[in-house]
Design an enzyme around this catalytic site. Sequence first.
Site, PDB file in Angstrom:
ATOM      1  CB  VAL A   1       0.318 -43.261  85.852  1.00 27.62           C
ATOM      2  CG1 VAL A   1       0.841 -43.976  84.613  1.00 27.62           C
ATOM      3  CG2 VAL A   1      -1.115 -42.812  85.633  1.00 27.62           C
ATOM      4  N   GLY A   2       2.730 -44.016  87.792  1.00 28.10           N
ATOM      5  CA  GLY A   2       4.101 -44.518  87.947  1.00 28.10           C
ATOM      6  C   GLY A   2       4.156 -45.749  88.838  1.00 28.10           C
TER       7      GLY A   2
ATOM      8  CD  GLU B   1      20.051 -33.625  91.535  1.00 28.10           C
ATOM      9  OE1 GLU B   1      19.083 -34.231  92.004  1.00 28.10           O
ATOM     10  OE2 GLU B   1      20.633 -33.952  90.496  1.00 28.10           O
TER      11      GLU B   1
ATOM     12  N   GLY C   1       0.195 -39.051  83.604  1.00 23.49           N
ATOM     13  CA  GLY C   1      -0.319 -39.167  84.973  1.00 23.49           C
ATOM     14  C   GLY C   1       0.757 -38.914  86.005  1.00 23.49           C
TER      15      GLY C   1
ATOM     16  CB  CYS D   1      20.729 -35.829  86.465  1.00 25.95           C
ATOM     17  SG  CYS D   1      20.862 -36.352  84.774  1.00 25.95           S
TER      18      CYS D   1
ATOM     19  CD  GLU E   1      20.691 -43.686  83.778  1.00 26.51           C
ATOM     20  OE1 GLU E   1      21.479 -42.975  84.434  1.00 26.51           O
ATOM     21  OE2 GLU E   1      21.070 -44.632  83.064  1.00 26.51           O
TER      22      GLU E   1
ATOM     23  N   GLY F   1       3.222 -39.686  89.437  1.00 24.12           N
ATOM     24  CA  GLY F   1       4.085 -40.771  89.902  1.00 24.12           C
ATOM     25  C   GLY F   1       3.360 -41.733  90.834  1.00 24.12           C
ATOM     26  N   PRO F   2       2.727 -41.198  91.893  1.00 22.14           N
ATOM     27  CG  PRO F   2       2.405 -39.942  93.823  1.00 22.14           C
ATOM     28  CD  PRO F   2       2.750 -39.808  92.367  1.00 22.14           C
TER      29      PRO F   2
ATOM     30  CE  LYS G   1       4.775 -40.936  85.710  1.00 22.77           C
ATOM     31  NZ  LYS G   1       4.644 -39.473  85.492  1.00 22.77           N
TER      32      LYS G   1
HETATM   33  P1  NAD Z   1      10.781 -36.868  90.110  1.00 23.79           P
HETATM   34  O1  NAD Z   1      11.539 -37.901  90.761  1.00 23.79           O
HETATM   35  O2  NAD Z   1       9.808 -36.120  90.913  1.00 23.79           O
HETATM   36  O3  NAD Z   1       9.951 -37.452  88.885  1.00 23.79           O
HETATM   37  C1  NAD Z   1      10.532 -38.214  87.855  1.00 23.79           C
HETATM   38  C2  NAD Z   1       9.483 -39.115  87.284  1.00 23.79           C
HETATM   39  O4  NAD Z   1       9.154 -40.073  88.275  1.00 23.79           O
HETATM   40  C3  NAD Z   1       8.178 -38.390  86.941  1.00 23.79           C
HETATM   41  O5  NAD Z   1       7.607 -38.971  85.793  1.00 23.79           O
HETATM   42  C4  NAD Z   1       7.320 -38.670  88.152  1.00 23.79           C
HETATM   43  O6  NAD Z   1       5.942 -38.625  87.892  1.00 23.79           O
HETATM   44  C5  NAD Z   1       7.764 -40.089  88.504  1.00 23.79           C
HETATM   45  N1  NAD Z   1       7.511 -40.465  89.887  1.00 23.79           N
HETATM   46  C6  NAD Z   1       7.528 -39.679  90.980  1.00 23.79           C
HETATM   47  N2  NAD Z   1       7.196 -40.410  92.069  1.00 23.79           N
HETATM   48  C7  NAD Z   1       6.974 -41.683  91.653  1.00 23.79           C
HETATM   49  C8  NAD Z   1       6.584 -42.899  92.303  1.00 23.79           C
HETATM   50  N3  NAD Z   1       6.346 -42.944  93.606  1.00 23.79           N
HETATM   51  N4  NAD Z   1       6.454 -44.007  91.551  1.00 23.79           N
HETATM   52  C9  NAD Z   1       6.694 -43.979  90.228  1.00 23.79           C
HETATM   53  N5  NAD Z   1       7.037 -42.866  89.560  1.00 23.79           N
HETATM   54  C10 NAD Z   1       7.193 -41.726  90.252  1.00 23.79           C
HETATM   55  O7  NAD Z   1      11.883 -35.989  89.441  1.00 23.79           O
HETATM   56  P2  NAD Z   1      11.704 -34.699  88.580  1.00 23.79           P
HETATM   57  O8  NAD Z   1      11.422 -33.609  89.566  1.00 23.79           O
HETATM   58  O9  NAD Z   1      10.760 -34.917  87.447  1.00 23.79           O
HETATM   59  O10 NAD Z   1      13.165 -34.568  87.939  1.00 23.79           O
HETATM   60  C11 NAD Z   1      14.210 -34.018  88.614  1.00 23.79           C
HETATM   61  C12 NAD Z   1      15.108 -35.084  89.191  1.00 23.79           C
HETATM   62  O11 NAD Z   1      15.468 -36.057  88.226  1.00 23.79           O
HETATM   63  C13 NAD Z   1      16.421 -34.543  89.706  1.00 23.79           C
HETATM   64  O12 NAD Z   1      16.665 -35.048  90.992  1.00 23.79           O
HETATM   65  C14 NAD Z   1      17.462 -35.062  88.738  1.00 23.79           C
HETATM   66  O13 NAD Z   1      18.720 -35.229  89.259  1.00 23.79           O
HETATM   67  C15 NAD Z   1      16.875 -36.305  88.254  1.00 23.79           C
HETATM   68  N6  NAD Z   1      17.324 -36.608  86.904  1.00 23.79           N
HETATM   69  C16 NAD Z   1      18.221 -37.608  86.704  1.00 23.79           C
HETATM   70  C17 NAD Z   1      18.682 -37.907  85.440  1.00 23.79           C
HETATM   71  C18 NAD Z   1      19.665 -39.000  85.199  1.00 23.79           C
HETATM   72  O14 NAD Z   1      19.797 -39.451  84.079  1.00 23.79           O
HETATM   73  N7  NAD Z   1      20.374 -39.485  86.167  1.00 23.79           N
HETATM   74  C19 NAD Z   1      18.211 -37.198  84.357  1.00 23.79           C
HETATM   75  C20 NAD Z   1      17.295 -36.189  84.580  1.00 23.79           C
HETATM   76  C21 NAD Z   1      16.855 -35.922  85.863  1.00 23.79           C
END
Ligand code: NAD
Length: 485
Positions: free
Chosen positions: A216-217, A389, A211, A289, A255, A213-214, A180
């Site tokens: 499909v995730g 961050e 899809g 990140c 991650e 996060g809330p 996803k």
């Molecule tokens: P996000 O957390 O909003 O979303 C990341 C993914 O998680 C998306 O696919 C999203 O749809 C999904 N998601 C969101 N809520 C969910 C839930 N309740 N259940 C399951 N899946 C869910 O983050 P973003 O805004 O897409 O990315 C930015 C963030 O990601 C930053 O905080 C950054 O530090 C972090 N990041 C970390 C790394 C790493 O390797 N450590 C790499 C890239 C980004």
Amino acid sequence: MTDAVRHLNKSGRLGRFYIDGAWCGPGGRDRASLVNPATETVIAEIPLGSAEDVERAVSAARRAFPGWFRTPPAERAALLGRVHALVLERSELIAQALTTEMGAAITYARRAQVPLAAEHLRVARDNLADFPFISQRGKTAILREAIGVCSLITPWNWPLYQITAKVGPALAAGCTVVLKPSELSPLSALLFAEVLDQAGCPPGVFNLVNGTGPVVGEALASHPEVDMVSITGSTRAGVLVAQAAASTVKRVAQELGGKSPNIVLPDADLARCVPLGVAAAMRNLGQSCSAPTRMLVPRARLDEVEALAAAAAGEFVVGDPLLEATTHGPIANRAQFDRVQMMIETGIGEGAKLVIGGPGRPEGLRSGFYARPTIFSEVRRDMMIAREEIFGPVLAILPYDTLEEAIEIANDTVYGLGAHVQGTDMEKVRDVASRIRAGQVHLNSPDWDPNAPFGGYKRSGNGREYGREGMEEYLETKAVLGFYS
Ligand code: NAD
């Protein structure tokens, strides 16, 4: 319309998911608009998956698992080799997709986002050449076996790179997957699914459902037929995924966020390390990140550092990401743009010294999510811009008086993803590195290494990606006692 959108529209794949080796329509009717961050205009509509779509994808992955798990490693390596070659073959279209969906400057997409993403596939293939899936310890055989069906959830900031960092090692290990991607960056993921299809990936081994996060995730994280979920994203989403996964006791790899320090030691070559430190903090508009967004410098050299940092940031060309001269395009989406603006205002409100940049768009840009590369100095460790961050082009310079204080500031964070140390006395540099609580430490800005394991201490996550450790994440350990071979 860009080439990538035109291409996916023509084939009808923009409105489809990839399940069980076929492109299929969504079960529900929810859709999301995809906005080009450079123009703020809607460029496409994509379907958002439902729990029913997840069900179909997980069932396909479950059916495919026994067969894929038993394929000889050389066969899996051959598939990964074909996928790697096809990603490189289609790199221009993928680069354009990345620029369209998240604003990466096209030169950066071509030079970094696509080739580095491809490297994860190459490494996954190469790891299979000699990986000890079976080893003998006395009379016990140690078997490393694929964990099973894996849910892979990825973000928008390095869209393809985060996908290949999971899909490559998972398929190499013998797992089957449901991906996803971020709902904000679906184009590069759809092109990647096309590549897998073209490479002859067996049905059900790789599946993609777009899809939110809330919906499909969460369905992927909680599904009882999924053995492992791996998420890259915010710490907030990482926690929600772990909670959703808990009742089925599946493995969770996370991650997550970071606030990485860059310690400049008193004997560092400032003319070299300050511009490199600024570039690293601002790379991908700071939407990385592990970006080293806290530069820790000896107080006595603060003026020098500020001048060098301002000069380095002044060289950036922020603008239309499709122009070759542009070094930095827009921030990837409106929510992130608003957050970056808020954090810049916060820094000013907290009394940090504004060295360059500031709120609003760069001169001459009236629309698009463009932000000004911004550097604050005289930042105190208790300020919000030093603790949270930001995920944008904002660097905080913090002065320190003693080495002990520098190390204390570096570790004074809930995160522990990356860290940098700059200095000429290598013994001292290595000693400082050993005292930092982070998963990856870079000494004097070395080249990126796709074989170096990557992941976080503390709230930056659990588990490691990249290299051999990246594949081990997807393996179980089985001990067979008695005589095996
Ligand atoms: P996000 O957390 O909003 O979303 C990341 C993914 O998680 C998306 O696919 C999203 O749809 C999904 N998601 C969101 N809520 C969910 C839930 N309740 N259940 C399951 N899946 C869910 O983050 P973003 O805004 O897409 O990315 C930015 C963030 O990601 C930053 O905080 C950054 O530090 C972090 N990041 C970390 C790394 C790493 O390797 N450590 C790499 C890239 C980004």
